[in-house]
Motif scaffolding. Structure first.
Motif, mmCIF file in Angstrom:
data_model
loop_
_atom_site.group_PDB
_atom_site.id
_atom_site.type_symbol
_atom_site.label_atom_id
_atom_site.label_comp_id
_atom_site.label_asym_id
_atom_site.label_seq_id
_atom_site.Cartn_x
_atom_site.Cartn_y
_atom_site.Cartn_z
ATOM 1 N N ILE A 220 -2.443 -5.801 4.773
ATOM 2 C CA ILE A 220 -2.566 -4.765 3.739
ATOM 3 C C ILE A 220 -3.112 -3.506 4.398
ATOM 4 N N GLU A 221 -2.373 -2.416 4.271
ATOM 5 C CA GLU A 221 -2.815 -1.135 4.842
ATOM 6 C C GLU A 221 -2.863 -0.106 3.717
ATOM 7 N N ILE B 150 -0.974 5.381 -0.949
ATOM 8 C CA ILE B 150 0.020 4.324 -0.707
ATOM 9 C C ILE B 150 -0.660 3.094 -0.115
ATOM 10 N N ALA B 151 -0.301 1.927 -0.659
ATOM 11 C CA ALA B 151 -0.711 0.658 -0.048
ATOM 12 C C ALA B 151 0.548 -0.024 0.463
ATOM 13 N N SER B 152 0.505 -0.481 1.710
ATOM 14 C CA SER B 152 1.679 -1.194 2.217
ATOM 15 C C SER B 152 1.305 -2.633 2.525
ATOM 16 N N PHE B 153 2.249 -3.532 2.244
ATOM 17 C CA PHE B 153 2.045 -4.973 2.421
ATOM 18 C C PHE B 153 3.103 -5.459 3.405
ATOM 19 N N ARG B 154 2.651 -5.992 4.544
ATOM 20 C CA ARG B 154 3.578 -6.373 5.615
ATOM 21 C C ARG B 154 3.422 -7.862 5.908
ATOM 22 N N ALA B 155 4.548 -8.565 6.023
ATOM 23 C CA ALA B 155 4.518 -9.993 6.368
ATOM 24 C C ALA B 155 5.624 -10.268 7.381
ATOM 25 N N THR B 156 5.403 -11.274 8.227
ATOM 26 C CA THR B 156 6.414 -11.601 9.240
ATOM 27 C C THR B 156 6.341 -13.075 9.605
ATOM 28 N N ASP B 157 7.483 -13.625 10.048
ATOM 29 C CA ASP B 157 7.483 -14.967 10.648
ATOM 30 C C ASP B 157 7.944 -14.866 12.101
ATOM 31 N N ASP C 65 10.588 -13.561 13.132
ATOM 32 C CA ASP C 65 12.037 -13.305 13.122
ATOM 33 C C ASP C 65 12.399 -12.273 12.062
ATOM 34 N N ILE C 66 11.658 -12.300 10.954
ATOM 35 C CA ILE C 66 11.883 -11.352 9.855
ATOM 36 C C ILE C 66 10.574 -10.629 9.591
ATOM 37 N N GLU C 67 10.675 -9.358 9.258
ATOM 38 C CA GLU C 67 9.481 -8.613 8.843
ATOM 39 C C GLU C 67 9.835 -7.839 7.579
ATOM 40 N N VAL C 68 8.955 -7.931 6.576
ATOM 41 C CA VAL C 68 9.176 -7.159 5.352
ATOM 42 C C VAL C 68 7.949 -6.282 5.112
ATOM 43 N N VAL C 69 8.212 -5.025 4.753
ATOM 44 C CA VAL C 69 7.133 -4.085 4.429
ATOM 45 C C VAL C 69 7.418 -3.521 3.046
ATOM 46 N N ASP C 70 6.460 -3.683 2.143
ATOM 47 C CA ASP C 70 6.616 -3.188 0.771
ATOM 48 C C ASP C 70 5.553 -2.116 0.537
ATOM 49 N N LYS C 71 5.989 -0.895 0.247
ATOM 50 C CA LYS C 71 5.041 0.198 0.000
ATOM 51 C C LYS C 71 4.976 0.476 -1.490
ATOM 52 N N THR C 72 3.753 0.649 -1.997
ATOM 53 C CA THR C 72 3.606 0.886 -3.429
ATOM 54 C C THR C 72 2.455 1.865 -3.672
ATOM 55 N N VAL C 73 2.523 2.566 -4.787
ATOM 56 C CA VAL C 73 1.490 3.555 -5.118
ATOM 57 C C VAL C 73 0.206 2.831 -5.534
ATOM 58 N N ALA D 69 -9.746 4.194 2.765
ATOM 59 C CA ALA D 69 -8.604 3.776 3.589
ATOM 60 C C ALA D 69 -9.034 2.656 4.528
ATOM 61 N N GLY D 70 -8.065 1.865 4.962
ATOM 62 C CA GLY D 70 -8.376 0.772 5.891
ATOM 63 C C GLY D 70 -7.243 -0.227 5.919
ATOM 64 N N ALA D 71 -7.473 -1.336 6.635
ATOM 65 C CA ALA D 71 -6.446 -2.375 6.741
ATOM 66 C C ALA D 71 -7.102 -3.709 7.037
ATOM 67 N N THR D 72 -6.486 -4.768 6.488
ATOM 68 C CA THR D 72 -6.963 -6.126 6.766
ATOM 69 C C THR D 72 -5.828 -7.098 6.483
ATOM 70 N N THR D 73 -6.044 -8.368 6.835
ATOM 71 C CA THR D 73 -5.023 -9.384 6.531
ATOM 72 C C THR D 73 -5.667 -10.519 5.743
#
Length: 372
Positions: free
Chosen positions: A35-36, A41-48, A50-58, A64-68
């Motif tokens: 989570i960034e 904007i907050a973005s949510f990033r996940a990966t295995d 092989d695939i990476e998805v990033v979802d940005k939302t208001v 500000a900051g980031a963690t998992t």
């Protein structure tokens, strides 16, 4: 990091993330969503990996900051919160925790440092183009049922997306096959797509991509290189490695000389196949098609459990033909037909059969017969 976000937006973001993470993995950080938060904007990033998805939302970002944090746990919490709730996420880096608050609910979850989170290397894409969501949805939806599940032929474990020669010029084409059936779907070639290298999009990526394609008015930005493919909407970016292998020359198995033509109502045909296959406990039981002048008799003979027969009125004017197919394959192909009529083109009882929707050749299917 501290941010507040509406429950529906958060649920959409974390549900996309948790479906990408592998449930069983040996690297703990891969079970987490990154989570960034910055600006609004907050973005949510996940990966295995092989695939990476990033979802940005208001979001309302207070700090500000980031963690998992565990993607599955966060998803379960958000899913169970009441509709319309405002969810506040507050990170406490010293304690290695993140607090999730909504109304009177309060959860404290363990975090892992964002520095450990693997970010997929960016690729130089050799082709960048834009495609309509309904076009991509049709291409992948109609092809994916034929993806192989055999790990030994790993190059068939996806959908082959490439530029090909259609009847009226170049087309964007998706092909999938497992050796028993084949789907070949064409769409108008988007501008700037001509230089696109052919890539095999993995099965899991096809499933994740489907979630991006529900909005009929959406344009999807597609980027393709020899090793990666990326699909992006204004909010979500899905990046995936492609299958490293060579897709076989599928044109060799598409029959050209099948002249025996049967036209049938696709919905009636699918229901009839489903009904006669009921007597068999094995879904792979062969269904026999006996064709005569404007008449089709579907039959299944299962010595252990019984027999079934059903007659359908069809348009057929050729000599008598008896041919058998795997009931499951016939059903899956018949269910792809959006129009009223399905057209089957046969050669003989031992040759592959071609199926299309009416006179439309932009979607064709091939199915291998079975002995009955």
């Amino acid at each position: 990091m501290k941010l507040s976000i509406e429950r529906a937006a958060l649920l959409k973001a974390v549900s996309q993330a948790q479906s990408v993470v592998e449930r069983r993995n040996t690297i703990p950080i891969l079970a987490n969503v990154l989570i960034e938060a910055e600006g609004d904007i907050a973005s949510f990033r996940a990966t295995d990996l092989d695939i990476e998805v990033v979802d940005k939302t208001v979001a309302q970002v207070e700090r500000a900051g980031a963690t998992t944090v565990s993607a599955v746990t966060l998803h379960e919490i958000v899913r169970k919160l009441p509709d319309g709730a405002l969810v506040t996420l507050t990170e406490d880096p010293a304690a290695g925790r993140i607090t999730v608050e909504a109304g009177r609910s309060n959860f404290s979850l363990a975090t892992l440092p964002r520095e450990d989170f693997p970010v997929m290397a960016t690729s130089e894409y050799s082709a960048n183009f834009s495609a309509k969501a309904p076009d991509l949805r049709r291409l992948f939806d109609k092809a994916k049922f034929a993806i192989s599940t055999e790990e030994t032929r790993y190059y068939l474990n996806g959908v082959y997306m490439h530029i090909a020669d259609g009847e009226e010029g170049k087309v964007l084409r998706c092909v999938a096959t497992d050796g028993h059936r084949l789907a070949r779907i064409d769409a108008e070639m988007p501008a700037d797509a001509l230089e696109m290298p052919g890539v095999i999009v993995p099965r899991k990526t096809v499933g994740e991509l489907r979630k991006l394609l529900d909005d009929d008015d959406m344009q999807i930005a597609v980027s393709v290189s020899e090793t990666k493919v990326r699909f992006a909407t204004p909010d979500i970016t899905l990046t995936s490695k492609v299958i490293d292998g060579t897709f076989p020359d599928y044109t060799r198995v598409i029959p050209q000389g099948n002249t025996r033509k049967m036209e049938v109502d696709a919905s009636d045909f699918a229901k009839a196949v489903d009904r006669v296959a009921t007597v068999s406990s094995e879904r792979s039981r062969a269904v026999k098609l006996a064709l005569d002048e404007d008449r089709l008799v579907l039959s299944v003979n299962a010595p252990d459990s019984g027999a079934a027969e059903e007659e359908l009125a069809v348009a057929y004017g050729d000599e008598r033909l008896e041919i058998g197919f795997n009931a499951k394959y016939l059903l899956e192909i018949a269910n792809q037909v959006d129009r009223e009529n399905a057209v089957f083109l046969f050669n003989s009882a031992g040759d592959p059969t071609l199926m299309r929707e009416g006179n439309d050749t932009s979607a064709i299917y091939v199915v291998m017969p079975m002995r009955v």
